[in-house]
Scaffold this motif. Structure first.
Motif, mmCIF file in Angstrom:
data_model
loop_
_atom_site.group_PDB
_atom_site.id
_atom_site.type_symbol
_atom_site.label_atom_id
_atom_site.label_comp_id
_atom_site.label_asym_id
_atom_site.label_seq_id
_atom_site.Cartn_x
_atom_site.Cartn_y
_atom_site.Cartn_z
ATOM 1 N N ARG A 124 51.354 35.636 68.326
ATOM 2 C CA ARG A 124 52.059 36.054 69.545
ATOM 3 C C ARG A 124 51.914 37.556 69.776
ATOM 4 N NH1 ARG A 124 55.616 32.044 67.463
ATOM 5 N NH2 ARG A 124 56.986 33.585 66.465
ATOM 6 N N GLU A 125 51.923 38.324 68.684
ATOM 7 C CA GLU A 125 51.763 39.775 68.815
ATOM 8 C C GLU A 125 50.393 40.112 69.401
ATOM 9 O OE1 GLU A 125 51.158 43.798 66.105
ATOM 10 O OE2 GLU A 125 51.421 41.846 65.140
ATOM 11 N N ILE A 126 49.352 39.490 68.861
ATOM 12 C CA ILE A 126 48.009 39.778 69.347
ATOM 13 C C ILE A 126 47.845 39.291 70.781
ATOM 14 C CG2 ILE A 126 45.558 39.240 69.050
ATOM 15 C CD1 ILE A 126 45.924 39.457 66.092
ATOM 16 N N ALA A 127 48.470 38.165 71.111
ATOM 17 C CA ALA A 127 48.416 37.683 72.489
ATOM 18 C C ALA A 127 48.980 38.722 73.447
ATOM 19 C CB ALA A 127 49.188 36.364 72.616
ATOM 20 N N GLN A 128 50.096 39.326 73.079
ATOM 21 C CA GLN A 128 50.687 40.352 73.937
ATOM 22 C C GLN A 128 49.779 41.577 74.029
ATOM 23 O OE1 GLN A 128 53.305 40.111 75.946
ATOM 24 N NE2 GLN A 128 53.415 37.972 75.266
ATOM 25 N N LEU A 129 49.141 41.955 72.924
ATOM 26 C CA LEU A 129 48.209 43.081 72.965
ATOM 27 C C LEU A 129 47.043 42.784 73.897
ATOM 28 C CD1 LEU A 129 48.068 44.100 69.187
ATOM 29 C CD2 LEU A 129 48.994 45.470 71.063
ATOM 30 N N VAL A 130 46.502 41.581 73.797
ATOM 31 C CA VAL A 130 45.379 41.197 74.645
ATOM 32 C C VAL A 130 45.774 41.234 76.121
ATOM 33 C CG1 VAL A 130 43.890 39.252 75.298
ATOM 34 C CG2 VAL A 130 44.225 39.818 72.889
ATOM 35 N N LEU A 131 46.979 40.773 76.411
ATOM 36 C CA LEU A 131 47.407 40.670 77.807
ATOM 37 C C LEU A 131 47.857 42.002 78.402
ATOM 38 C CD1 LEU A 131 49.384 37.308 77.586
ATOM 39 C CD2 LEU A 131 47.175 37.696 78.720
ATOM 40 N N THR A 132 48.213 42.955 77.564
ATOM 41 C CA THR A 132 48.731 44.220 78.092
ATOM 42 C C THR A 132 47.772 45.384 77.928
ATOM 43 O OG1 THR A 132 49.872 44.671 75.990
ATOM 44 C CG2 THR A 132 51.127 43.563 77.716
ATOM 45 N N GLN A 133 46.714 45.225 77.125
ATOM 46 C CA GLN A 133 45.765 46.327 76.947
ATOM 47 C C GLN A 133 45.029 46.590 78.253
ATOM 48 O OE1 GLN A 133 42.088 46.127 76.669
ATOM 49 N NE2 GLN A 133 42.063 44.029 77.392
ATOM 50 N N ARG A 134 44.637 47.845 78.452
ATOM 51 C CA ARG A 134 43.887 48.233 79.644
ATOM 52 C C ARG A 134 42.633 48.977 79.211
ATOM 53 N NH1 ARG A 134 45.356 53.010 83.938
ATOM 54 N NH2 ARG A 134 43.338 53.008 84.982
ATOM 55 N N PRO A 135 41.465 48.322 79.249
ATOM 56 C CA PRO A 135 40.235 49.005 78.865
ATOM 57 C C PRO A 135 40.014 50.260 79.678
ATOM 58 C CG PRO A 135 39.863 46.644 79.094
ATOM 59 C CD PRO A 135 41.240 46.916 79.610
#
Length: 279
Positions: A211-222
């Motif tokens: 779940r933590e990585i999912a949130q990182l994937v969804l909120t990161q901005r390249p």
């Protein structure tokens, strides 16, 4: 006098290429080759050429991959994912580009590099179970969710009426890469992919780390991505997930944002296909 429309097109192309290539380090886009593993205008090259379909599909596949405890632990133990998520995503995109469009010698070399990396990735799950990145079943899960997700993005944003025969050919072509990486079982049709997906789903487990990585994937901005774009792509990816996967990751299906996200990503896809002269 410079054509302002052409100048805009060139600027947009350069901006997008900057997202997927570290230009400061001299990285350049993969030049399409007539001696690639796959011929021009075949299903795999059409699917993998569409940026919006690949971005939404790529996010979807990452979310599903993190539900596999072996794939997840490999990322946690052997990756700087949290500190350099953009770099990891960029390297994945480059691998797809090289193996799909690049000269077959470059594709073979890229596959060898990944196999060498996988050979060094192993460890132990929290319950004491050993894991290895070369495990054919784990690689099969990574492959099948990538193939299904990339195709789902293409069907959703580009070609919803894609013939079933072309979809099957896409899986058959992508299977060449999966087998070279050691995956097994590997689907060669959409029906086989659905069967393997159902079988391998039994290996999945929810976890706080997933779940933590999912949130990182969804909120990161390249770097270089316009504000708000990642949120729209993420909303589309979450909407494309099966209900049970959203439940395992504690993600809510977009409701109020679903239609705007679909409309904006559709328009974004049209704009990018125009910019890259894919229409």
């Amino acid at each position: 006098m410079a054509d302002p429309i052409e100048s805009l097109r060139v600027k947009l192309v350069e901006q997008v290429r900057g997202v997927f290539n570290d230009t400061a380090r001299g990285e350049r886009p993969t030049p399409p080759s007539d001696d690639a593993l796959f011929a021009r205008d075949t299903p795999i090259r059409l699917v993998h050429a569409d940026l919006v379909g690949m971005m939404t599909g790529g996010i979807r596949s990452l979310l599903l991959q993190m539900l596999h405890p072996h794939a997840l632990q490999g990322v946690l133990d052997h990756s700087n994912f949290r500190e350099d998520m953009h770099g990891r995503l960029r390297r994945t995109a480059q691998f797809i580009a090289v193996t799909t469009f690049g000269h077959r010698d470059r594709a073979d070399a890229a596959i060898e590099r990944v196999n060498a990396i996988h050979a060094r990735v192993s460890g132990t799950l929290p319950d004491g179970t050993p894991y290895h990145a070369t495990n054919p079943r784990t690689l099969a899960w990574v492959h099948v969710v990538e193939a299904q997700s990339f195709l789902a993005g293409y069907l959703r944003h580009v070609r919803p009426g894609m013939a079933r025969a072309d979809q099957n050919e896409y899986f058959r072509q992508f299977a060449l890469i999966a087998r070279a990486l050691g995956a097994d079982p590997v689907p060669e049709s959409r029906a086989e992919a659905e069967t393997i997906f159902r079988e391998l789903r039994r290996d999945l487990r929810p976890s706080p780390e997933a779940r933590e990585i999912a949130q990182l994937v969804l909120t990161q901005r390249p770097e270089g991505t316009p504000p708000g774009v990642q949120a729209l792509l993420g909303a589309e990816a979450v909407a494309m997930l099966p209900d049970w996967a959203r439940a395992m990751l504690r993600l809510q299906r977009p409701v109020f944002s679903a239609l705007p996200a679909r409309a904006v990503t559709w328009g974004m896809g049209r704009t990018l296909r125009w910019a890259f002269r894919q229409d």
